[in-house]
Design a protein around this motif. Structure first.
Motif, short mmCIF file in Angstrom:
data_model
loop_
_atom_site.label_atom_id
_atom_site.label_comp_id
_atom_site.label_asym_id
_atom_site.label_seq_id
_atom_site.Cartn_x
_atom_site.Cartn_y
_atom_site.Cartn_z
N LYS A 13 27.76 23.78 37.63
CA LYS A 13 26.87 23.45 38.76
C LYS A 13 25.59 24.30 38.73
N ASP A 14 25.35 24.99 37.60
CA ASP A 14 24.16 25.81 37.36
C ASP A 14 24.06 27.05 38.22
N TYR A 15 25.20 27.61 38.62
CA TYR A 15 25.21 28.90 39.29
C TYR A 15 25.30 30.00 38.23
N HIS A 16 24.61 31.10 38.49
CA HIS A 16 24.73 32.27 37.61
C HIS A 16 25.99 33.02 38.05
N VAL A 17 26.88 33.28 37.12
CA VAL A 17 28.14 33.96 37.42
C VAL A 17 28.26 35.17 36.51
N GLU A 18 28.66 36.29 37.09
CA GLU A 18 28.85 37.50 36.31
C GLU A 18 30.11 38.20 36.81
N ILE A 19 30.96 38.60 35.89
CA ILE A 19 32.16 39.37 36.24
C ILE A 19 31.84 40.84 36.02
N LEU A 20 32.11 41.64 37.03
CA LEU A 20 31.89 43.09 36.92
C LEU A 20 33.23 43.79 36.89
N ASN A 21 33.40 44.65 35.93
CA ASN A 21 34.61 45.47 35.83
C ASN A 21 34.16 46.92 35.95
N PHE A 22 34.29 47.45 37.16
CA PHE A 22 33.78 48.80 37.40
C PHE A 22 34.59 49.87 36.68
#
Length: 105
Positions: free
Chosen positions: A18-27
């Motif tokens: 759906k053209d969303y920017h997605v980022e997974i953060l692993n602190f």
């Protein structure tokens, strides 16, 4: 070998389609690799994580709640909401699935 839970991967795929920017953060990784500075004082780490997230200017922040770390997700969500009230916060994962009523309290 570590892999992301399938449900999260499915959500990411749908959002990207759906053209969303997605980022997974692993602190844990970011602190371990010294990309972010870890502090012995937990409150400073929450501020560091919040700053890192807010630099990305998200409209939505989602957390995967594991039972042993759920309290950290809640605290980070609280700090984020205090810093920027209009960000939507979503909680999911095993802890939320097992105790949905308790989480909503």
């Amino acid at each position: 070998m570590y892999s992301e839970p399938l449900s999260r991967e499915e959500l990411i795929t749908i959002l990207k389609e759906k053209d969303y920017h997605v980022e997974i953060l692993n602190f844990e990784y970011l602190f371990l690799k010294e990309i972010l500075n870890y502090d012995i004082e937990p409150a400073r780490n929450f501020e560091t994580m919040t700053g890192y997230i807010l630099e990305k200017n998200p409209g939505i922040v989602g957390f995967t709640g594991m039972c042993n770390t759920f309290h950290n997700s809640l605290k980070l969500a609280e700090v984020i909401k205090k810093a920027k009230r209009d960000i939507k916060v979503i909680l999911g994962g095993p802890h939320v699935s097992m105790l949905p009523e308790k989480v909503l309290e």
